[in-house]
Write a protein that holds these residues in place. Structure first.
Motif, PDB file in Angstrom:
ATOM      1  N   GLU A 111       1.037  -0.983   0.280  1.00  0.00           N
ATOM      2  CA  GLU A 111       0.320   0.020   0.323  1.00  0.00           C
ATOM      3  C   GLU A 111       0.878   1.598  -0.141  1.00  0.00           C
ATOM      4  OE1 GLU A 111      -2.781  -0.474   3.284  1.00  0.00           O
ATOM      5  OE2 GLU A 111      -3.601  -1.732   2.104  1.00  0.00           O
ATOM      6  N   ASP A 112       2.463   0.739   0.354  1.00  0.00           N
ATOM      7  CA  ASP A 112       3.106   2.468   0.235  1.00  0.00           C
ATOM      8  C   ASP A 112       3.380   2.204  -0.976  1.00  0.00           C
ATOM      9  OD1 ASP A 112       5.172   4.022   0.784  1.00  0.00           O
ATOM     10  OD2 ASP A 112       5.509   3.375   2.813  1.00  0.00           O
ATOM     11  N   PRO A 113       2.772   4.053  -1.113  1.00  0.00           N
ATOM     12  CA  PRO A 113       3.470   4.296  -2.686  1.00  0.00           C
ATOM     13  C   PRO A 113       5.676   4.201  -3.222  1.00  0.00           C
ATOM     14  CG  PRO A 113       1.928   5.543  -1.955  1.00  0.00           C
ATOM     15  CD  PRO A 113       2.854   4.856  -0.823  1.00  0.00           C
ATOM     16  N   ALA A 114       5.385   4.406  -2.022  1.00  0.00           N
ATOM     17  CA  ALA A 114       7.874   3.930  -1.834  1.00  0.00           C
ATOM     18  C   ALA A 114       7.816   2.618  -2.279  1.00  0.00           C
ATOM     19  CB  ALA A 114       8.204   5.378  -1.461  1.00  0.00           C
ATOM     20  N   LYS A 115       7.038   2.341  -1.338  1.00  0.00           N
ATOM     21  CA  LYS A 115       7.352   0.717  -1.816  1.00  0.00           C
ATOM     22  C   LYS A 115       7.053  -0.114  -2.580  1.00  0.00           C
ATOM     23  CE  LYS A 115       8.101  -1.658   3.260  1.00  0.00           C
ATOM     24  NZ  LYS A 115       7.383  -2.507   4.057  1.00  0.00           N
ATOM     25  N   ARG A 116       6.247   0.269  -3.048  1.00  0.00           N
ATOM     26  CA  ARG A 116       5.200  -0.602  -4.443  1.00  0.00           C
ATOM     27  C   ARG A 116       6.146   0.355  -5.541  1.00  0.00           C
ATOM     28  NH1 ARG A 116       0.370   1.267  -3.657  1.00  0.00           N
ATOM     29  NH2 ARG A 116       0.285   3.352  -4.737  1.00  0.00           N
TER      30      ARG A 116
END
Length: 468
Positions: free
Chosen positions: A322-327
């Motif tokens: 869900e985290d944009p940076a992780k994605r």
């Protein structure tokens, strides 16, 4: 056993594809002692099973799935062979040197733990994470030895060949000195014979590099030509000056250096390996800030749980996070893990240097990149490309000035020990090599990129844009 002591008590064998069998010590020899098995079975040593030996090259050579753990056992074995060959000459130079068993075990344990500080992706991890903390895998390894393994090391009482002399023990700091390339000066408290052992773990031909050339070539399925380690070991001895090679071993020595050179050029620095590393560089620091938010200068214990296995298991799930940076990072890692190459080599130029010259050095990556863009046709100057400079030292640039890694040559006809013959023997092998490559996302403009790279390395761009 009646009539004889059990010859197998306290010793065991490990089967190995390179050395056939590796002998090691295990409990049952001396009451209350620590053994090599105790050291091998620590969490820190077992962690190396999950740190692959060849980092990104595994995606090029499918069989190269061996680990730092296997290599460490091989380095231990070769270090022990060196010890038994060299001990008589060490004792001749230093009559107060300790027992053969202690010297053998000191070198064996140094070989065993020399890579214990490595992180995921090996040397890439040094260059793209540890460097930000002014650390190297050797400095981390020395801390692990001092803080986590010292008690076991001090409690060792024998080698596979026999027991130490009464009162003898290994100082863990001796091992830190032997394995550390930047640990160039022994402490005042160190014994006078210790620096003689240094080139065996941090030198030109070592238990470390002799094992990894043999092991990596075998596991990759790469033919590197003959590597005669038996001859190199047989013709090695200690003179008063240091580690010395009889002239009869020089051809085997140069064959080994050529094999090592071949492995760097064709395996460790393979174009696809370096292309994958270029992609990893773009995402690695951001990845580590999330996956490993620790400062290794302060916190050592979390490092026990950081391996290539844990890192890759973690990041391969990020593309659904869900985290944009992780994605976003997860999407890039998905490409790496699925071997969807971002960067493809367009051209390569090999630069070499045979002797030290004042002021001479290879161009840095940013300078080459800037020059290439200058020499590209105007319409292509916005095309994405990357420059990779793979540097290696096939042999010492100045064989006469190798510092604490210096080796010598013995000529039986003149009874002379000198470093001078190395200059003649090594003159046909370059001292420094740079494989300068240009990578692009497609092969569409390979010809133009190749021409621009060649000009960037051989021509100086004009400082003034008009006639003067």
């Amino acid at each position: 056993m009646k009539g004889a002591e059990d010859p197998y008590q306290g010793r065991g064998l490990i089967a190995d594809p390179i050395h056939q069998y590796i002998l090691y010590t295990r409990p049952g020899g001396i009451p209350g002692e620590a053994t090599e098995q105790d050291l091998i079975d620590t969490s820190w040593m077992q962690r190396l099973r999950r740190v692959p030996q060849l980092q990104s090259a595994r995606w090029v050579y499918p069989a190269a799935e061996h680990s730092r753990f296997q290599h460490s056992l091989g380095a231990m074995h070769l270090a022990g062979r060196f010890a038994k060959q060299l001990y008589p000459s060490l004792r001749a130079v230093f009559p107060d040197a300790p027992s053969l068993a202690l010297i053998e075990e000191l070198l064996r344990t140094a070989g065993l733990v020399h890579d214990i500080g490595h992180g995921p992706f090996g040397h890439f991890f040094d260059d793209n994470f540890l460097v930000d903390y002014e650390l190297t895998h050797e400095l981390v390894g020395q801390r692990i030895i001092r803080e986590e393994l010292a008690e076991i090391l001090r409690s060792l009482r024998r080698s596979p060949s026999g027991a130490f002399a009464a009162g003898e023990s290994i100082d863990p700091e001796w091992i830190c000195y032997l394995m550390g390339k930047t640990y160039t000066q022994p402490l005042e408290s160190h014994p006078n014979w210790l620096p003689h052992l240094k080139p065996l773990l941090s030198g030109v031909f070592t238990a470390d590099n002799m094992d990894y050339v043999l092991r990596d070539s075998y596991m990759c399925g790469v033919a590197v030509g003959p590597i005669d380690i038996d001859r190199i070991i047989y013709y090695s001895f200690f003179s008063e000056r240091g580690l010395t090679l009889d002239r009869a071993g020089l051809q085997a020595f140069t064959m080994f250096l050529n094999a090592r050179f071949y492995m760097y050029t064709n395996v460790y620095y393979h174009r696809t390996t370096r292309g994958i590393d270029l992609h990893l560089k773009e995402i690695f620091r951001d990845t580590m800030r999330i996956a490993f938010p620790y400062d290794l200068r302060k916190e050592l214990h979390p490092y026990l749980h950081l391996t290539e296995w844990t890192l890759l298991e973690d990041v391969e799930r990020w593309h659904d996070d869900e985290d944009p940076a992780k994605r976003a990072l997860g999407a890039e890692w998905r490409h790496v893990l699925d071997r969807k190459l971002k960067w493809r080599m367009s051209s390569e130029e090999v630069l070499d240097q045979f002797e030290a010259r004042k002021g001479q050095s290879f161009l840095d990556v940013e300078t080459v990149k800037r020059r290439v863009r200058t020499f590209l046709p105007t319409a292509l100057r916005d095309v994405p490309f990357e420059i990779d400079m793979a540097l290696q030292d096939p042999r010492p640039l100045n064989p006469l000035k190798m510092g604490d890694r210096q080796i010598y040559v013995y000529d039986s006809s003149t009874k002379n020990v000198s470093e001078e013959p190395l200059t003649e023997i090594l003159k046909y092998l370059p001292g420094k090599v740079a494989q300068c490559r240009i990578f692009a996302m497609t092969h569409e403009h390979d010809a133009e990129l190749a021409r621009a790279l060649r000009r960037a390395l051989n021509e100086e761009p004009s400082a003034i844009s008009t006639n003067v």
